[in-house]
Write a protein that holds these residues in place. Structure first.
Motif, mmCIF file in Angstrom:
data_model
loop_
_atom_site.group_PDB
_atom_site.id
_atom_site.type_symbol
_atom_site.label_atom_id
_atom_site.label_comp_id
_atom_site.label_asym_id
_atom_site.label_seq_id
_atom_site.Cartn_x
_atom_site.Cartn_y
_atom_site.Cartn_z
ATOM 1 N N ALA A 85 39.537 21.785 28.883
ATOM 2 C CA ALA A 85 41.149 22.476 29.392
ATOM 3 C C ALA A 85 41.333 23.621 27.872
ATOM 4 C CB ALA A 85 41.503 21.994 30.099
ATOM 5 N N PRO A 86 42.532 23.988 27.595
ATOM 6 C CA PRO A 86 43.149 24.626 27.086
ATOM 7 C C PRO A 86 44.060 23.190 26.434
ATOM 8 C CG PRO A 86 43.002 26.264 28.166
ATOM 9 C CD PRO A 86 42.778 25.042 28.806
ATOM 10 N N TYR A 87 44.459 23.079 24.790
ATOM 11 C CA TYR A 87 45.360 21.536 24.896
ATOM 12 C C TYR A 87 46.796 22.326 25.074
ATOM 13 C CZ TYR A 87 47.747 18.284 21.293
ATOM 14 O OH TYR A 87 48.475 18.066 21.061
ATOM 15 N N THR A 88 48.103 21.121 25.987
ATOM 16 C CA THR A 88 49.051 20.860 26.472
ATOM 17 C C THR A 88 49.750 20.107 26.236
ATOM 18 O OG1 THR A 88 49.792 21.753 28.192
ATOM 19 C CG2 THR A 88 48.305 20.296 28.418
ATOM 20 N N ASN A 89 51.004 19.938 26.910
ATOM 21 C CA ASN A 89 51.632 18.639 27.086
ATOM 22 C C ASN A 89 52.248 18.450 28.103
ATOM 23 O OD1 ASN A 89 54.459 20.306 26.282
ATOM 24 N ND2 ASN A 89 53.542 21.286 24.379
ATOM 25 N N GLU A 90 52.835 17.537 28.154
ATOM 26 C CA GLU A 90 53.801 17.040 29.264
ATOM 27 C C GLU A 90 54.837 18.388 30.040
ATOM 28 O OE1 GLU A 90 52.820 14.885 31.571
ATOM 29 O OE2 GLU A 90 51.899 13.480 30.846
ATOM 30 N N ILE A 91 55.850 19.010 28.681
ATOM 31 C CA ILE A 91 56.408 19.874 29.267
ATOM 32 C C ILE A 91 56.101 20.467 29.684
ATOM 33 C CG2 ILE A 91 58.224 20.964 28.128
ATOM 34 C CD1 ILE A 91 58.709 18.403 26.466
ATOM 35 N N ASP A 92 55.205 21.919 29.209
ATOM 36 C CA ASP A 92 54.860 22.759 29.477
ATOM 37 C C ASP A 92 53.533 22.298 30.659
ATOM 38 O OD1 ASP A 92 55.123 23.964 27.006
ATOM 39 O OD2 ASP A 92 54.100 23.621 25.451
#
Length: 384
Positions: A85-92
Protein backbone atom coordinates in the motif's frame (compact mmCIF):
# COMPACT_ATOMS: atom_id res chain seq x y z
CA UNK A 1 -10.99 -12.41 17.54
CA UNK A 2 -12.81 -15.52 16.31
CA UNK A 3 -11.06 -18.62 14.98
CA UNK A 4 -11.60 -17.89 11.23
CA UNK A 5 -10.10 -14.40 11.61
CA UNK A 6 -7.17 -15.83 13.58
CA UNK A 7 -6.56 -18.20 10.67
CA UNK A 8 -6.47 -15.22 8.28
CA UNK A 9 -4.16 -13.38 10.67
CA UNK A 10 -1.77 -16.35 10.72
CA UNK A 11 -1.75 -16.40 6.92
CA UNK A 12 -1.11 -12.65 6.82
CA UNK A 13 1.73 -12.84 9.33
CA UNK A 14 3.43 -15.69 7.49
CA UNK A 15 3.17 -13.79 4.21
CA UNK A 16 4.64 -10.63 5.77
CA UNK A 17 7.44 -12.65 7.39
CA UNK A 18 8.32 -14.26 4.05
CA UNK A 19 8.47 -10.88 2.33
CA UNK A 20 10.72 -9.46 5.05
CA UNK A 21 13.17 -12.33 5.50
CA UNK A 22 12.84 -14.26 2.25
CA UNK A 23 12.21 -17.56 4.08
CA UNK A 24 9.19 -19.28 5.60
CA UNK A 25 8.45 -18.92 9.30
CA UNK A 26 9.75 -22.02 11.08
CA UNK A 27 10.85 -20.71 14.48
CA UNK A 28 9.95 -17.76 16.73
CA UNK A 29 11.66 -14.46 16.02
CA UNK A 30 14.71 -13.47 18.01
CA UNK A 31 14.91 -9.97 19.47
CA UNK A 32 17.15 -8.86 16.60
CA UNK A 33 14.82 -10.35 13.99
CA UNK A 34 11.87 -8.64 15.65
CA UNK A 35 13.66 -5.32 15.41
CA UNK A 36 14.56 -5.93 11.77
CA UNK A 37 10.93 -6.78 11.01
CA UNK A 38 9.74 -3.66 12.85
CA UNK A 39 12.18 -1.47 10.90
CA UNK A 40 11.14 -2.87 7.53
CA UNK A 41 7.44 -2.32 8.33
CA UNK A 42 8.28 1.27 9.26
CA UNK A 43 10.40 1.83 6.15
CA UNK A 44 7.77 0.40 3.78
CA UNK A 45 4.51 1.60 5.37
CA UNK A 46 5.44 4.51 7.65
CA UNK A 47 3.74 2.69 10.54
CA UNK A 48 5.07 0.91 13.60
CA UNK A 49 4.35 -2.50 15.10
CA UNK A 50 6.55 -3.12 18.15
CA UNK A 51 9.26 -5.75 17.88
CA UNK A 52 8.02 -7.55 21.01
CA UNK A 53 4.55 -7.70 19.49
CA UNK A 54 5.95 -9.15 16.26
CA UNK A 55 7.92 -11.70 18.26
CA UNK A 56 4.78 -12.71 20.22
CA UNK A 57 2.85 -13.01 16.97
CA UNK A 58 5.46 -15.46 15.65
CA UNK A 59 5.07 -17.61 18.78
CA UNK A 60 1.29 -17.64 18.35
CA UNK A 61 1.39 -18.48 14.64
CA UNK A 62 3.71 -21.42 15.32
CA UNK A 63 1.92 -22.56 18.49
CA UNK A 64 -1.82 -21.90 18.55
CA UNK A 65 -1.94 -22.81 22.25
CA UNK A 66 -0.61 -19.35 23.04
CA UNK A 67 -3.25 -16.62 23.37
CA UNK A 68 -3.12 -13.66 21.03
CA UNK A 69 -5.54 -10.89 20.11
CA UNK A 70 -3.85 -8.65 17.55
CA UNK A 71 -5.07 -5.07 17.28
CA UNK A 72 -6.83 -3.99 14.11
CA UNK A 73 -4.18 -1.28 13.64
CA UNK A 74 -1.40 -3.90 13.66
CA UNK A 75 -3.37 -6.09 11.28
CA UNK A 76 -3.85 -3.16 8.93
CA UNK A 77 -0.12 -2.36 9.03
CA UNK A 78 0.80 -5.95 8.16
CA UNK A 79 -1.80 -5.98 5.37
CA UNK A 80 -0.44 -2.69 4.02
CA UNK A 81 3.03 -4.20 3.96
CA UNK A 82 1.89 -7.37 2.16
CA UNK A 83 -0.35 -5.50 -0.30
CA UNK A 84 2.34 -2.83 -0.91
CA UNK A 85 0.00 0.00 0.00
CA UNK A 86 1.08 3.66 -0.37
CA UNK A 87 3.37 5.06 2.32
CA UNK A 88 1.60 6.91 5.14
CA UNK A 89 1.96 7.72 8.84
CA UNK A 90 -0.17 7.33 11.97
CA UNK A 91 -1.61 10.85 11.78
CA UNK A 92 -2.70 10.55 8.15
CA UNK A 93 -4.09 7.05 8.71
CA UNK A 94 -6.27 8.32 11.57
CA UNK A 95 -7.50 11.18 9.39
CA UNK A 96 -8.37 9.32 6.20
CA UNK A 97 -8.19 5.57 6.84
CA UNK A 98 -9.19 5.05 10.44
CA UNK A 99 -11.46 2.22 9.23
CA UNK A 100 -8.31 0.18 8.45
CA UNK A 101 -9.30 -0.73 4.89
CA UNK A 102 -6.30 -2.89 4.01
CA UNK A 103 -6.88 -5.38 6.81
CA UNK A 104 -10.51 -5.79 5.85
CA UNK A 105 -9.55 -6.07 2.18
CA UNK A 106 -7.09 -8.84 3.01
CA UNK A 107 -9.57 -10.42 5.43
CA UNK A 108 -12.40 -10.58 2.91
CA UNK A 109 -10.09 -12.03 0.28
CA UNK A 110 -8.98 -14.92 2.51
CA UNK A 111 -11.79 -15.39 5.03
CA UNK A 112 -13.82 -17.65 2.76
CA UNK A 113 -10.95 -20.12 2.66
CA UNK A 114 -10.80 -20.15 6.45
CA UNK A 115 -14.51 -20.87 7.01
CA UNK A 116 -15.32 -23.07 4.00
CA UNK A 117 -16.59 -26.49 5.13
CA UNK A 118 -14.77 -29.60 3.95
CA UNK A 119 -16.91 -31.46 1.41
CA UNK A 120 -16.35 -35.18 1.39
CA UNK A 121 -16.83 -36.97 -1.93
CA UNK A 122 -19.13 -39.96 -1.92
CA UNK A 123 -17.76 -43.31 -2.96
CA UNK A 124 -14.66 -41.63 -4.33
CA UNK A 125 -12.29 -42.31 -1.49
CA UNK A 126 -9.37 -42.75 -3.86
CA UNK A 127 -9.51 -39.09 -4.89
CA UNK A 128 -8.26 -37.72 -1.60
CA UNK A 129 -4.89 -39.55 -1.44
CA UNK A 130 -4.27 -38.88 -5.12
CA UNK A 131 -5.02 -35.18 -4.73
CA UNK A 132 -2.93 -35.06 -1.56
CA UNK A 133 0.00 -36.63 -3.38
CA UNK A 134 -0.33 -34.15 -6.24
CA UNK A 135 -0.53 -31.22 -3.84
CA UNK A 136 2.52 -32.41 -1.93
CA UNK A 137 4.42 -32.94 -5.17
CA UNK A 138 3.53 -29.48 -6.43
CA UNK A 139 4.25 -27.86 -3.06
CA UNK A 140 7.56 -29.67 -2.82
CA UNK A 141 8.60 -28.59 -6.29
CA UNK A 142 7.55 -25.00 -5.63
CA UNK A 143 9.37 -24.96 -2.28
CA UNK A 144 12.48 -26.41 -3.89
CA UNK A 145 12.48 -23.90 -6.72
CA UNK A 146 11.78 -20.88 -4.55
CA UNK A 147 13.87 -21.65 -1.51
CA UNK A 148 16.75 -23.75 -2.81
CA UNK A 149 17.63 -23.11 -6.45
CA UNK A 150 17.67 -19.34 -6.17
CA UNK A 151 20.24 -17.11 -7.85
CA UNK A 152 21.04 -13.61 -6.63
CA UNK A 153 23.61 -11.10 -7.89
CA UNK A 154 24.35 -7.79 -6.17
CA UNK A 155 26.48 -5.17 -7.93
CA UNK A 156 25.77 -2.42 -5.35
CA UNK A 157 24.80 0.14 -7.95
CA UNK A 158 21.78 1.39 -5.95
CA UNK A 159 22.60 1.81 -2.26
CA UNK A 160 19.44 3.64 -1.23
CA UNK A 161 17.90 2.39 2.02
CA UNK A 162 14.65 1.26 0.39
CA UNK A 163 16.46 -0.29 -2.58
CA UNK A 164 18.56 -2.42 -0.22
CA UNK A 165 15.49 -3.45 1.79
CA UNK A 166 13.66 -4.41 -1.38
CA UNK A 167 16.59 -6.67 -2.27
CA UNK A 168 16.34 -8.32 1.19
CA UNK A 169 19.38 -6.62 2.72
CA UNK A 170 19.25 -5.47 6.34
CA UNK A 171 21.79 -3.37 8.23
CA UNK A 172 22.50 -4.39 11.82
CA UNK A 173 24.23 -2.20 14.42
CA UNK A 174 24.16 0.81 12.14
CA UNK A 175 26.82 3.45 12.65
CA UNK A 176 25.14 6.46 11.03
CA UNK A 177 28.37 8.36 10.38
CA UNK A 178 30.10 5.62 8.43
CA UNK A 179 26.94 4.09 6.93
CA UNK A 180 26.28 7.45 5.27
CA UNK A 181 29.65 7.00 3.51
CA UNK A 182 28.65 3.69 1.90
CA UNK A 183 28.44 5.60 -1.41
CA UNK A 184 32.04 6.90 -1.27
CA UNK A 185 33.13 4.65 -4.16
CA UNK A 186 31.09 4.66 -7.41
CA UNK A 187 29.36 1.36 -8.23
CA UNK A 188 30.55 -0.22 -4.99
CA UNK A 189 29.52 -0.54 -1.38
CA UNK A 190 32.05 1.10 0.93
CA UNK A 191 32.32 -0.40 4.40
CA UNK A 192 34.83 0.56 7.08
CA UNK A 193 36.89 -1.45 9.54
CA UNK A 194 35.13 -0.16 12.65
CA UNK A 195 35.77 -1.38 16.21
CA UNK A 196 34.01 -4.65 17.01
CA UNK A 197 34.17 -8.41 16.64
CA UNK A 198 32.11 -11.57 17.05
CA UNK A 199 35.13 -13.32 18.61
CA UNK A 200 34.27 -14.52 22.13
CA UNK A 201 35.52 -12.09 24.77
CA UNK A 202 34.60 -12.02 28.46
CA UNK A 203 35.06 -8.24 28.55
CA UNK A 204 32.84 -7.26 25.61
CA UNK A 205 29.69 -8.43 23.89
CA UNK A 206 29.83 -9.52 20.23
CA UNK A 207 29.36 -6.49 18.01
CA UNK A 208 29.95 -5.80 14.33
CA UNK A 209 28.88 -2.37 13.10
CA UNK A 210 27.16 -1.86 9.74
CA UNK A 211 26.75 -5.61 9.29
CA UNK A 212 24.95 -6.10 5.96
CA UNK A 213 22.90 -9.27 6.24
CA UNK A 214 20.44 -11.25 4.11
CA UNK A 215 18.67 -14.65 4.28
CA UNK A 216 20.38 -17.69 2.80
CA UNK A 217 18.62 -20.12 0.47
CA UNK A 218 17.62 -23.32 2.21
CA UNK A 219 19.97 -26.26 1.81
CA UNK A 220 23.18 -26.11 -0.20
CA UNK A 221 24.56 -22.97 -1.82
CA UNK A 222 27.54 -21.13 -3.28
CA UNK A 223 28.27 -17.57 -2.15
CA UNK A 224 31.01 -15.30 -3.43
CA UNK A 225 32.26 -11.87 -2.36
CA UNK A 226 34.49 -9.61 -4.47
CA UNK A 227 36.36 -6.64 -2.99
CA UNK A 228 38.92 -4.23 -4.44
CA UNK A 229 42.01 -2.37 -3.21
CA UNK A 230 41.66 -3.52 0.40
CA UNK A 231 45.08 -3.80 2.04
CA UNK A 232 44.64 -4.49 5.76
CA UNK A 233 47.57 -2.97 7.64
CA UNK A 234 46.69 -2.94 11.34
CA UNK A 235 45.59 -5.57 13.82
CA UNK A 236 42.86 -6.92 13.35
CA UNK A 237 41.63 -5.14 10.23
CA UNK A 238 39.62 -7.52 8.05
CA UNK A 239 36.64 -7.91 5.74
CA UNK A 240 34.74 -10.91 4.44
CA UNK A 241 31.68 -13.14 4.79
CA UNK A 242 29.92 -14.35 7.91
CA UNK A 243 27.42 -17.23 8.16
CA UNK A 244 24.96 -17.11 11.08
CA UNK A 245 22.36 -19.48 12.49
CA UNK A 246 20.25 -16.46 13.40
CA UNK A 247 20.64 -12.70 13.34
CA UNK A 248 22.33 -12.50 16.73
CA UNK A 249 26.10 -12.66 16.98
CA UNK A 250 25.82 -15.20 19.80
CA UNK A 251 24.62 -17.93 17.45
CA UNK A 252 26.81 -20.63 15.91
CA UNK A 253 28.69 -19.05 13.02
CA UNK A 254 31.54 -19.27 10.54
CA UNK A 255 33.48 -16.42 8.99
CA UNK A 256 36.14 -16.11 6.31
CA UNK A 257 38.03 -12.89 5.74
CA UNK A 258 41.07 -11.15 4.33
CA UNK A 259 42.88 -9.93 7.46
CA UNK A 260 46.05 -8.48 8.97
CA UNK A 261 47.96 -10.26 11.75
CA UNK A 262 51.09 -9.40 13.72
CA UNK A 263 50.42 -11.52 16.80
CA UNK A 264 52.22 -14.83 17.11
CA UNK A 265 51.98 -15.66 20.81
CA UNK A 266 55.36 -14.27 21.75
CA UNK A 267 57.23 -15.64 18.74
CA UNK A 268 58.97 -13.23 16.36
CA UNK A 269 57.57 -13.47 12.87
CA UNK A 270 56.94 -10.90 10.13
CA UNK A 271 53.49 -9.34 10.11
CA UNK A 272 51.24 -10.90 7.49
CA UNK A 273 48.14 -10.44 5.40
CA UNK A 274 46.20 -13.68 5.36
CA UNK A 275 42.92 -15.36 4.60
CA UNK A 276 41.48 -16.65 7.85
CA UNK A 277 38.43 -18.81 8.61
CA UNK A 278 36.97 -19.21 12.09
CA UNK A 279 34.10 -21.40 13.31
CA UNK A 280 32.33 -20.37 16.52
CA UNK A 281 29.94 -22.73 18.34
CA UNK A 282 27.89 -19.87 19.83
CA UNK A 283 26.80 -19.20 23.41
CA UNK A 284 30.30 -17.97 24.32
CA UNK A 285 31.92 -21.20 23.10
CA UNK A 286 35.59 -21.15 22.15
CA UNK A 287 36.24 -20.32 18.46
CA UNK A 288 38.32 -22.54 16.17
CA UNK A 289 40.62 -21.13 13.50
CA UNK A 290 40.70 -23.74 10.75
CA UNK A 291 42.14 -21.68 7.90
CA UNK A 292 45.28 -19.53 8.24
CA UNK A 293 46.64 -18.97 4.75
CA UNK A 294 49.25 -16.24 4.33
CA UNK A 295 48.81 -14.11 1.20
CA UNK A 296 51.95 -12.03 1.74
CA UNK A 297 54.20 -10.75 4.52
CA UNK A 298 54.93 -7.12 5.24
CA UNK A 299 58.68 -7.58 4.81
CA UNK A 300 58.09 -8.98 1.31
CA UNK A 301 56.28 -5.74 0.42
CA UNK A 302 59.32 -3.76 1.59
CA UNK A 303 61.57 -5.79 -0.69
CA UNK A 304 59.15 -6.00 -3.62
CA UNK A 305 56.37 -3.36 -3.52
CA UNK A 306 54.78 -4.86 -6.63
CA UNK A 307 53.42 -7.80 -4.63
CA UNK A 308 50.68 -5.46 -3.38
CA UNK A 309 49.08 -5.91 -6.81
CA UNK A 310 47.98 -9.31 -5.48
CA UNK A 311 45.48 -7.42 -3.33
CA UNK A 312 43.94 -5.26 -6.03
CA UNK A 313 41.20 -7.83 -6.62
CA UNK A 314 40.15 -10.24 -3.89
CA UNK A 315 37.43 -12.88 -4.07
CA UNK A 316 36.21 -15.20 -1.32
CA UNK A 317 33.90 -18.13 -1.97
CA UNK A 318 31.92 -20.44 0.33
CA UNK A 319 30.39 -23.65 -1.00
CA UNK A 320 28.04 -25.64 1.20
CA UNK A 321 27.41 -29.33 0.45
CA UNK A 322 25.39 -30.83 3.30
CA UNK A 323 27.44 -30.21 6.45
CA UNK A 324 30.67 -29.76 4.48
CA UNK A 325 31.90 -26.25 3.74
CA UNK A 326 34.48 -25.67 1.03
CA UNK A 327 36.36 -22.36 1.24
CA UNK A 328 38.23 -20.77 -1.66
CA UNK A 329 40.26 -17.61 -2.27
CA UNK A 330 41.40 -15.75 -5.38
CA UNK A 331 43.57 -12.65 -5.53
CA UNK A 332 45.57 -10.69 -8.06
CA UNK A 333 45.77 -7.63 -10.26
CA UNK A 334 43.00 -8.91 -12.56
CA UNK A 335 39.48 -10.04 -11.74
CA UNK A 336 39.91 -13.42 -13.45
CA UNK A 337 42.49 -14.88 -11.04
CA UNK A 338 41.92 -18.57 -10.36
CA UNK A 339 40.39 -19.73 -7.09
CA UNK A 340 42.55 -21.71 -4.69
CA UNK A 341 40.94 -24.21 -2.30
CA UNK A 342 41.79 -23.39 1.30
CA UNK A 343 39.86 -26.03 3.23
CA UNK A 344 36.92 -28.41 3.30
CA UNK A 345 35.47 -28.48 6.79
CA UNK A 346 32.52 -30.30 8.32
CA UNK A 347 30.64 -27.91 10.57
CA UNK A 348 27.62 -28.56 12.74
CA UNK A 349 25.85 -25.32 11.89
CA UNK A 350 22.61 -24.59 10.04
CA UNK A 351 23.14 -21.04 8.80
CA UNK A 352 20.03 -19.09 7.87
CA UNK A 353 21.78 -15.79 7.12
CA UNK A 354 24.89 -14.55 5.37
CA UNK A 355 26.50 -11.18 6.04
CA UNK A 356 29.19 -8.92 4.61
CA UNK A 357 31.37 -7.40 7.30
CA UNK A 358 34.40 -5.22 7.97
CA UNK A 359 36.00 -4.74 11.40
CA UNK A 360 39.23 -4.12 13.26
CA UNK A 361 38.54 -6.14 16.39
CA UNK A 362 38.74 -4.51 19.77
CA UNK A 363 42.10 -2.81 19.08
CA UNK A 364 41.73 0.95 19.33
CA UNK A 365 45.15 1.74 17.85
CA UNK A 366 44.34 0.22 14.46
CA UNK A 367 43.10 2.85 11.98
CA UNK A 368 39.69 2.75 10.34
CA UNK A 369 40.11 2.02 6.63
CA UNK A 370 37.69 1.67 3.74
CA UNK A 371 36.71 -1.62 2.13
CA UNK A 372 35.36 -1.39 -1.43
CA UNK A 373 32.82 -4.19 -1.97
CA UNK A 374 32.21 -4.63 -5.70
CA UNK A 375 30.04 -7.71 -6.05
CA UNK A 376 28.18 -10.42 -4.14
CA UNK A 377 26.62 -13.52 -5.68
CA UNK A 378 24.61 -16.33 -4.15
CA UNK A 379 23.21 -19.46 -5.76
CA UNK A 380 21.21 -22.33 -4.33
CA UNK A 381 22.48 -25.70 -5.54
CA UNK A 382 21.27 -29.27 -5.30
CA UNK A 383 22.68 -31.17 -2.33
CA UNK A 384 24.18 -34.19 -4.07
Amino acid sequence: MEEPELAVFSLLYREAHSRCFGVSLDQPLTETEGKLFQQQLLDCTGLIVGWRTLKNYSIFVLNKKEKENPSVASLDTLARYVLKAPYTNEIDRKKTEAHHPYWFLYREKHLAKAISPIIKPRNLGWIRPVLAALVLLLAGYTWYERNTLVTFTENFEDLGENALLNRNWQVINKDERYWARRIDSPKALTLFTLPGDNWTDSTAKPLIKNLLIRPLPLGCFVAELQIEDFIPGGEWQQAGLLLLNDTTLNSPSMRISLAFNDFFGGFTKPAEILVQAIATPGNDGKPEEFVHSTVLTVDSVTRTPGVLNNLRKTAIRIERHGNNYRLLYAGGAAANAAFKELAVKELGIEPRYIAIFALKGRVDKAPVVAVKVKKFTMEGIACN
